[in-house]
Design a protein around this motif. Structure first.
Motif, mmCIF file in Angstrom:
data_model
loop_
_atom_site.group_PDB
_atom_site.id
_atom_site.type_symbol
_atom_site.label_atom_id
_atom_site.label_comp_id
_atom_site.label_asym_id
_atom_site.label_seq_id
_atom_site.Cartn_x
_atom_site.Cartn_y
_atom_site.Cartn_z
ATOM 1 N N PHE A 100 0.832 -1.200 0.000
ATOM 2 C CA PHE A 100 0.000 0.000 0.000
ATOM 3 C C PHE A 100 0.870 1.255 0.000
ATOM 4 C CE2 PHE A 100 -2.099 3.377 2.433
ATOM 5 C CZ PHE A 100 -3.218 3.586 1.640
ATOM 6 N N PHE A 101 1.863 1.270 0.870
ATOM 7 C CA PHE A 101 2.755 2.437 0.940
ATOM 8 C C PHE A 101 3.590 2.582 -0.331
ATOM 9 C CE2 PHE A 101 2.315 2.030 5.699
ATOM 10 C CZ PHE A 101 1.627 3.223 5.856
ATOM 11 N N LYS A 102 4.040 1.451 -0.889
ATOM 12 C CA LYS A 102 4.824 1.495 -2.134
ATOM 13 C C LYS A 102 3.978 2.053 -3.276
ATOM 14 C CE LYS A 102 8.267 -2.149 -1.515
ATOM 15 N NZ LYS A 102 8.683 -3.506 -1.925
ATOM 16 N N GLU A 103 2.706 1.572 -3.352
ATOM 17 C CA GLU A 103 1.819 2.043 -4.417
ATOM 18 C C GLU A 103 1.529 3.536 -4.262
ATOM 19 O OE1 GLU A 103 -2.631 1.086 -6.090
ATOM 20 O OE2 GLU A 103 -1.561 -0.518 -5.023
ATOM 21 N N GLY A 104 1.289 3.965 -3.017
ATOM 22 C CA GLY A 104 1.056 5.386 -2.752
ATOM 23 C C GLY A 104 2.269 6.229 -3.108
ATOM 24 N N LEU A 105 3.446 5.720 -2.723
ATOM 25 C CA LEU A 105 4.690 6.426 -3.024
ATOM 26 C C LEU A 105 4.916 6.509 -4.533
ATOM 27 C CD1 LEU A 105 7.209 7.767 -1.868
ATOM 28 C CD2 LEU A 105 8.315 5.534 -1.837
ATOM 29 N N LYS A 106 4.598 5.404 -5.242
ATOM 30 C CA LYS A 106 4.767 5.398 -6.697
ATOM 31 C C LYS A 106 3.844 6.427 -7.352
ATOM 32 C CE LYS A 106 4.776 2.324 -10.714
ATOM 33 N NZ LYS A 106 4.096 3.256 -11.584
ATOM 34 N N GLU A 110 2.591 9.140 -5.947
ATOM 35 C CA GLU A 110 3.112 10.470 -5.619
ATOM 36 C C GLU A 110 4.316 10.809 -6.490
ATOM 37 O OE1 GLU A 110 3.939 11.127 -1.507
ATOM 38 O OE2 GLU A 110 1.920 10.555 -0.873
ATOM 39 N N THR A 111 5.211 9.816 -6.650
ATOM 40 C CA THR A 111 6.409 10.021 -7.473
ATOM 41 C C THR A 111 6.030 10.285 -8.924
ATOM 42 O OG1 THR A 111 7.662 8.550 -6.026
ATOM 43 C CG2 THR A 111 8.617 9.002 -8.172
ATOM 44 N N ASP A 112 5.079 9.470 -9.453
ATOM 45 C CA ASP A 112 4.634 9.656 -10.839
ATOM 46 C C ASP A 112 4.004 11.037 -11.036
ATOM 47 O OD1 ASP A 112 5.546 7.163 -11.435
ATOM 48 O OD2 ASP A 112 3.570 6.185 -11.441
ATOM 49 N N THR A 113 3.168 11.443 -10.060
ATOM 50 C CA THR A 113 2.533 12.761 -10.137
ATOM 51 C C THR A 113 3.578 13.866 -10.118
ATOM 52 O OG1 THR A 113 0.573 11.922 -8.996
ATOM 53 C CG2 THR A 113 0.852 14.310 -9.042
ATOM 54 N N TYR A 114 4.560 13.719 -9.223
ATOM 55 C CA TYR A 114 5.626 14.718 -9.108
ATOM 56 C C TYR A 114 6.432 14.787 -10.411
ATOM 57 C CZ TYR A 114 9.995 16.899 -7.690
ATOM 58 O OH TYR A 114 11.101 17.707 -7.626
ATOM 59 N N LEU A 115 6.793 13.582 -10.922
ATOM 60 C CA LEU A 115 7.588 13.539 -12.156
ATOM 61 C C LEU A 115 6.802 14.107 -13.338
ATOM 62 C CD1 LEU A 115 9.329 10.056 -11.840
ATOM 63 C CD2 LEU A 115 10.385 12.303 -11.614
ATOM 64 N N GLU A 116 5.492 13.819 -13.378
ATOM 65 C CA GLU A 116 4.658 14.345 -14.451
ATOM 66 C C GLU A 116 4.593 15.869 -14.376
ATOM 67 O OE1 GLU A 116 0.015 13.957 -15.726
ATOM 68 O OE2 GLU A 116 0.978 12.152 -14.950
ATOM 69 N N LYS A 117 4.454 16.383 -13.137
ATOM 70 C CA LYS A 117 4.426 17.822 -12.938
ATOM 71 C C LYS A 117 5.759 18.446 -13.336
ATOM 72 C CE LYS A 117 3.695 21.322 -9.404
ATOM 73 N NZ LYS A 117 3.611 21.602 -7.980
ATOM 74 N N GLU A 118 6.854 17.808 -12.924
ATOM 75 C CA GLU A 118 8.192 18.297 -13.271
ATOM 76 C C GLU A 118 8.390 18.303 -14.785
ATOM 77 O OE1 GLU A 118 11.382 19.192 -11.631
ATOM 78 O OE2 GLU A 118 9.781 19.916 -10.338
#
Length: 201
Positions: A41-47, A49-57
């Motif tokens: 669950f935490f890994k999926e949430g982190l992924k 968040e990371t994908d959203t951040y990378l997409e925003k970047e």
């Protein structure tokens, strides 16, 4: 009897121990499963968040790159326009200088004489000329037996203006106007321009 009780107690103890091991194993398994579930669950949430951040970047980087490209093109176009204007100014300053030299030559007198032949003269007309051209213009008019007045005017560089207010006639023949016309023609017809993309001069 005492031995029998001991046997029963031993059996109960073994049964309890066996059940305890079973329960402990089950608890450990459930605990491990819960741990893995939470970890997933935490890994999926982190992924996410990371994908959203990378997409925003990535979107910001694309926007920055597009803005920079647009700004670079605009700056390049401005520089090319400034260079074009500078070269045009330099060219026409040279032409202006040559025209001023021309007004001091014998060819200038010939040019004025030829231009006077084109003027639709009438008794009510008069001429405007630079102070330094007034005597020359009077001399050329005397050659054609014309005694119209020559007034001090401000034609740029040289030449003259003929005016006949009564008949609503004005004939302008100045070197400044000729230079201006040449400049306009040059800007409109010379292959010295910048395309819409801002890439070519």
């Amino acid at each position: 009897m005492e031995k029998y009780e001991e046997e029963i107690l031993k059996k109960i103890d073994e049964d309890v121990s066996s059940n305890a091991d079973l329960i402990r194993t089950q608890v450990e398994t459930e605990n491990e499963n819960l741990h893995q579930d939470q970890l997933s669950f935490f890994k999926e949430g982190l992924k996410k968040e990371t994908d959203t951040y990378l997409e925003k970047e990535l979107a910001e980087q694309r926007f920055f790159a597009a803005t920079k490209t647009s700004t670079d093109k605009m700056n390049t176009k401005k520089k090319l326009l400034a260079l074009r204007q500078s070269l045009s100014d330099e060219l026409f300053n040279d032409v202006r200088s040559d025209l001023k030299k021309f007004t001091k030559s014998a060819e200038y007198e010939t040019w004025l004489r030829d231009r006077l032949r084109e003027v639709p003269l009438s008794r009510t007309g008069y001429f405007l000329a630079r102070e330094e051209d007034m005597d020359l213009l009077k001399k050329l008019l005397a050659e054609i037996h014309c005694d119209l007045e020559v007034k001090k005017g401000y034609p740029e560089i040289g030449g003259f203006v003929y005016a006949d207010v009564e008949n609503s006639v004005e004939y302008s023949c100045t070197l400044g106007e000729k230079l201006k016309e040449a400049g306009e023609w040059f800007r409109n017809h010379a292959e010295f321009y910048i395309t819409e993309s801002g890439e070519n001069v």
